[in-house]
Design a protein around this motif. Structure first.
Motif, PDB file in Angstrom:
ATOM      1  N   THR A 194      -1.901 -29.911  49.540  1.00 10.41           N
ATOM      2  CA  THR A 194      -2.557 -30.561  48.409  1.00 10.41           C
ATOM      3  C   THR A 194      -3.606 -29.610  47.872  1.00 10.41           C
ATOM      4  N   LEU A 195      -3.412 -29.147  46.630  1.00  7.08           N
ATOM      5  CA  LEU A 195      -4.285 -28.143  46.039  1.00  7.08           C
ATOM      6  C   LEU A 195      -4.971 -28.731  44.817  1.00  7.08           C
ATOM      7  N   SER A 196      -6.288 -28.662  44.789  1.00 11.36           N
ATOM      8  CA  SER A 196      -7.078 -29.236  43.708  1.00 11.36           C
ATOM      9  C   SER A 196      -7.611 -28.141  42.799  1.00 11.36           C
ATOM     10  N   PHE A 197      -7.778 -28.496  41.508  1.00  7.52           N
ATOM     11  CA  PHE A 197      -8.264 -27.552  40.508  1.00  7.52           C
ATOM     12  C   PHE A 197      -9.310 -28.242  39.642  1.00  7.52           C
ATOM     13  N   ASP A 198     -10.336 -27.478  39.268  1.00  7.41           N
ATOM     14  CA  ASP A 198     -11.371 -28.008  38.387  1.00  7.41           C
ATOM     15  C   ASP A 198     -10.827 -28.134  36.973  1.00  7.41           C
ATOM     16  N   GLY A 199     -11.151 -29.237  36.304  1.00  2.00           N
ATOM     17  CA  GLY A 199     -10.708 -29.433  34.929  1.00  2.00           C
ATOM     18  C   GLY A 199      -9.195 -29.507  34.835  1.00  2.00           C
ATOM     19  N   ASP A 200      -8.678 -29.127  33.672  1.00  2.00           N
ATOM     20  CA  ASP A 200      -7.224 -29.166  33.475  1.00  2.00           C
ATOM     21  C   ASP A 200      -6.667 -27.747  33.506  1.00  2.00           C
ATOM     22  N   LYS A 201      -7.016 -27.001  34.518  1.00  3.67           N
ATOM     23  CA  LYS A 201      -6.620 -25.601  34.646  1.00  3.67           C
ATOM     24  C   LYS A 201      -5.108 -25.434  34.633  1.00  3.67           C
ATOM     25  N   LEU A 202      -4.402 -26.370  35.233  1.00  6.38           N
ATOM     26  CA  LEU A 202      -2.941 -26.249  35.296  1.00  6.38           C
ATOM     27  C   LEU A 202      -2.317 -26.344  33.919  1.00  6.38           C
ATOM     28  N   THR A 203      -2.762 -27.288  33.116  1.00  4.86           N
ATOM     29  CA  THR A 203      -2.165 -27.463  31.799  1.00  4.86           C
ATOM     30  C   THR A 203      -2.580 -26.351  30.841  1.00  4.86           C
ATOM     31  N   LYS A 204      -3.742 -25.754  31.059  1.00  4.44           N
ATOM     32  CA  LYS A 204      -4.180 -24.659  30.194  1.00  4.44           C
ATOM     33  C   LYS A 204      -3.482 -23.350  30.542  1.00  4.44           C
ATOM     34  N   GLY A 205      -3.054 -23.203  31.765  1.00  3.75           N
ATOM     35  CA  GLY A 205      -2.399 -21.964  32.176  1.00  3.75           C
ATOM     36  C   GLY A 205      -1.044 -22.228  32.796  1.00  3.75           C
ATOM     37  N   PRO A 206      -0.067 -22.675  32.003  1.00  2.00           N
ATOM     38  CA  PRO A 206       1.233 -23.057  32.564  1.00  2.00           C
ATOM     39  C   PRO A 206       2.011 -21.896  33.163  1.00  2.00           C
ATOM     40  N   ASN A 207       1.646 -20.648  32.803  1.00  2.56           N
ATOM     41  CA  ASN A 207       2.355 -19.500  33.356  1.00  2.56           C
ATOM     42  C   ASN A 207       1.677 -18.952  34.602  1.00  2.56           C
ATOM     43  N   GLY A 208       0.641 -19.630  35.042  1.00  6.44           N
ATOM     44  CA  GLY A 208      -0.082 -19.168  36.211  1.00  6.44           C
ATOM     45  C   GLY A 208       0.659 -19.446  37.505  1.00  6.44           C
ATOM     46  N   LYS A 209       0.249 -18.768  38.562  1.00  2.00           N
ATOM     47  CA  LYS A 209       0.848 -18.917  39.880  1.00  2.00           C
ATOM     48  C   LYS A 209      -0.119 -19.624  40.822  1.00  2.00           C
ATOM     49  N   ILE A 210       0.440 -20.350  41.767  1.00  2.00           N
ATOM     50  CA  ILE A 210      -0.327 -20.971  42.844  1.00  2.00           C
ATOM     51  C   ILE A 210       0.040 -20.238  44.128  1.00  2.00           C
ATOM     52  N   TYR A 211      -0.964 -19.801  44.876  1.00  2.00           N
ATOM     53  CA  TYR A 211      -0.740 -19.057  46.112  1.00  2.00           C
ATOM     54  C   TYR A 211      -1.236 -19.877  47.306  1.00  2.00           C
ATOM     55  N   PHE A 212      -0.479 -19.851  48.379  1.00  2.00           N
ATOM     56  CA  PHE A 212      -0.926 -20.462  49.626  1.00  2.00           C
ATOM     57  C   PHE A 212      -0.141 -19.839  50.779  1.00  2.00           C
ATOM     58  N   ASP A 213      -0.651 -20.023  52.003  1.00  2.00           N
ATOM     59  CA  ASP A 213      -0.072 -19.375  53.185  1.00  2.00           C
ATOM     60  C   ASP A 213       0.406 -20.400  54.201  1.00  2.00           C
ATOM     61  N   GLN A 214       1.407 -19.981  54.956  1.00  2.00           N
ATOM     62  CA  GLN A 214       1.961 -20.818  56.020  1.00  2.00           C
ATOM     63  C   GLN A 214       2.358 -19.905  57.172  1.00  2.00           C
ATOM     64  N   GLN A 215       2.120 -20.360  58.404  1.00  2.28           N
ATOM     65  CA  GLN A 215       2.419 -19.538  59.572  1.00  2.28           C
ATOM     66  C   GLN A 215       3.358 -20.254  60.529  1.00  2.28           C
ATOM     67  N   PHE A 216       4.197 -19.467  61.207  1.00  2.00           N
ATOM     68  CA  PHE A 216       4.923 -19.995  62.350  1.00  2.00           C
ATOM     69  C   PHE A 216       5.451 -18.854  63.205  1.00  2.00           C
ATOM     70  N   SER A 217       5.842 -19.196  64.426  1.00  2.00           N
ATOM     71  CA  SER A 217       6.195 -18.209  65.433  1.00  2.00           C
ATOM     72  C   SER A 217       7.705 -18.033  65.512  1.00  2.00           C
ATOM     73  N   LEU A 218       8.167 -16.764  65.580  1.00  7.23           N
ATOM     74  CA  LEU A 218       9.599 -16.458  65.619  1.00  7.23           C
ATOM     75  C   LEU A 218       9.940 -15.642  66.853  1.00  7.23           C
ATOM     76  N   PRO A 219      11.082 -15.902  67.477  1.00  3.61           N
ATOM     77  CA  PRO A 219      11.478 -15.142  68.664  1.00  3.61           C
ATOM     78  C   PRO A 219      11.945 -13.744  68.313  1.00  3.61           C
ATOM     79  N   LYS A 220      11.887 -12.873  69.286  1.00  5.71           N
ATOM     80  CA  LYS A 220      12.352 -11.496  69.124  1.00  5.71           C
ATOM     81  C   LYS A 220      13.839 -11.483  68.782  1.00  5.71           C
TER      82      LYS A 220
END
Length: 522
Positions: free
Chosen positions: A454-480
């Motif tokens: 869940t990502l929050s933005f001040d004002g209507d940033k999403l509608t003003k910048g429709p070509n913008g990107k949202i960045y976030f990270d996710q981690q998990f463990s993988l076997p050799k």
């Protein structure tokens, strides 16, 4: 549905996160489900005596019969390989960055290779390897391929759609040669395995638009589709068969069974291959040593086809098989098309239904209109690296180290405009589902992760910048070892989905890198 296939596994992953809107999406042909107005979409390839495609045929020259009753053609479109080539997308900035941006410029036809290694002996596999190598070497640079392998125990997507010949060659090397499963040829469960494999592949291909040609290489294998599903072999489960037929129809998938044994006199088996091909609108290849040439001709000729649609007169949802026949004035011509469908309401609808707005509710009770492009895949980017090689904020939760495993980080870059925003006091927010499942080289799941961001933005940033990107990270463990990572993002409100495949060779432990990537800003 087996979890051993990547997209089926992703479906399990998504269902675990209550992604119920996925099932409401229309099929890739652009038609939604509607049981009162059945629409049948038929792709027809037309060739002359030398096997060359025939162009510029008129709509009035085609005639369609449903259970021997003439039908009115509702829509007609010609597709040719002379259409503009795929516009190359920008090359990734680094080898650890992956994207499904090839869908920005999809080809007229998606071509797929399936290597059914269960019954192919090692010597024949070595010959097939050389033929496929030659085939890929002569593949036009604008033509993309995807490669699956079916071993009897699993079905695995080795390489997603790409025009990169080096990646295609690498996938072939991973698939063959291998030792066939002992006794698999004689066991009836083998045939159910092929049906299941085809069903799993159809699930994956069903998310893509347009026609798909599946080149299925085998030696003595059989899917046992019939051009007339009223005449199925007795050991096949009718309900399983019907489900596969429905998925092949919805995905506009044509099967091209290819006998890799070269000239032989297995006449009964070849009749079965012909029947399989006719059932789906493809063609069978057998008694042919020149597999590279035969494969190239399929790719070249079957990108030229006609798409017709009609609504059956007095249609009733009777769950029965309906035979379809297409004829053409003039000729002589050879026609290939899907020879029927089940009247079970699983596919087809009024095409205007997809254009109707649907009112949905957000979690806070706010009403919004479902986006008109909700059935289109999300185009996104995933940067996949060991966590020790990236720079993360200090408050990022860390996973505990495990023996013989490495912690990886997925940095997502998703388009803001593809997610439905909710209005909250002082701004907006979006709720993004993200997850991944890893399969080893044997097609077995070795790890998965699923989260809602869940990502929050001040004002209507999403509608003003429709070509913008949202960045976030996710981690998990993988076997050799060698792993195939399937990454998905989805809009928990609007119902859109996107997937990316990532091949990884995971070392036992990766030390911190001095060349760290800076954290991108939302």
């Amino acid at each position: 549905m087996s979890i051993r296939f990547a997209h089926a596994a992703l479906a399990v992953l998504l269902s675990a996160t209550a992604f119920s809107t996925l099932a409401q999406s229309p099929d890739s042909s652009g038609f939604t489900l509607h049981t009162q107005a059945r629409v049948v979409v038929t792709d027809v390839t037309v060739t002359e005596a030398n096997g060359n495609p025939v162009h510029h045929l008129s709509r009035s020259a085609f005639h369609i019969f449903d259970e021997k009753k003439p039908q009115n053609i509702a829509s007609f479109e010609e597709h040719t390989s002379a259409q503009p080539a795929i516009i190359p997308t920008t090359a990734p900035a680094a080898p650890h960055i992956f994207s499904n941006d090839f869908l920005l410029h999809p080809p007229p036809v998606f071509n797929v290779i399936v290597l059914d290694t269960v019954t192919i002996d090692v010597v024949t596999q070595m010959y097939l390897y050389q033929q496929l190598t030659d085939f890929i070497n002569t593949l036009p640079p604008q033509n993309s391929l995807a490669i699956f392998v079916h071993s009897g125990e699993f079905t695995l997507l080795l390489q997603d759609f790409t025009t990169d010949h080096a990646l295609l060659h690498s996938a072939i090397r991973k698939a063959i040669p291998v030792l066939p499963m002992p006794g698999a040829w004689y066991e009836n469960r083998r045939y159910y395995g092929s049906f299941q494999a085809m069903q799993q592949i159809a699930v994956y291909l069903g998310q893509l638009p347009g026609r798909k040609n599946v080149l299925w290489y085998s030696a003595g294998a059989g899917l046992f589709f019939s051009a007339d599903a009223n005449k199925l072999l007795p050991f096949l489960d009718p309900l399983v068969v019907r489900a596969v037929y429905d998925q092949l129809e919805a995905g506009r998938i044509a099967l091209y069974p290819i006998d890799v044994r070269g000239p032989n006199f297995d006449g009964m088996y070849h009749l079965l291959l012909d029947d399989e091909a006719k059932a789906t609108g493809g063609r069978a290849i057998y008694n042919n040593n020149a597999l590279a040439d035969a494969s190239s001709k399929i790719i070249a000729a079957d990108a030229d086809f006609y798409t017709l649609s009609y609504s059956p007169r007095d249609f009733k949802q009777d769950n029965k098989w309906h035979n379809v026949k297409v004829t053409l004035d003039g000729g002589p011509y050879t026609l290939s098309y899907r020879t029927g469908y089940y009247g079970d309401g699983a596919n087809g609808s009024d095409p205007n239904e997809a254009k109707k707005a649907r009112i949905l509710l957000t979690s806070n009770g706010e009403k919004f209109k479902r986006p008109g492009n909700y059935d289109q895949l999300i185009i996104f980017q995933a940067e996949v690296q060991p966590s020790s090689a990236v720079s993360l904020p200090e408050d990022t939760p860390t996973l505990p180290e495990k023996k013989n495993e490495t912690i990886y980080n997925i940095r997502y870059a998703v388009p803001a405009a593809d997610f439905v925003p909710e209005n909250i006091p002082g701004g907006q927010r979006v709720q993004i589902g993200a997850g991944a499942i890893a399969l080893n080289q044997n097609g077995r799941p070795v790890g998965r992760v699923s989260q809602k961001f869940t990502l929050s933005f001040d004002g209507d940033k999403l509608t003003k910048g429709p070509n913008g990107k949202i960045y976030f990270d996710q981690q998990f463990s993988l076997p050799k070892g060698q792993n195939y990572l399937f990454v998905a993002v989805w809009d928990t409100l609007g119902g859109r989905l996107g997937t990316v495949q990532v091949p990884l060779d995971v070392p036992k432990r990766v030390e911190a890198s001095h060349d760290q990537t800076s954290q991108p800003k939302p």
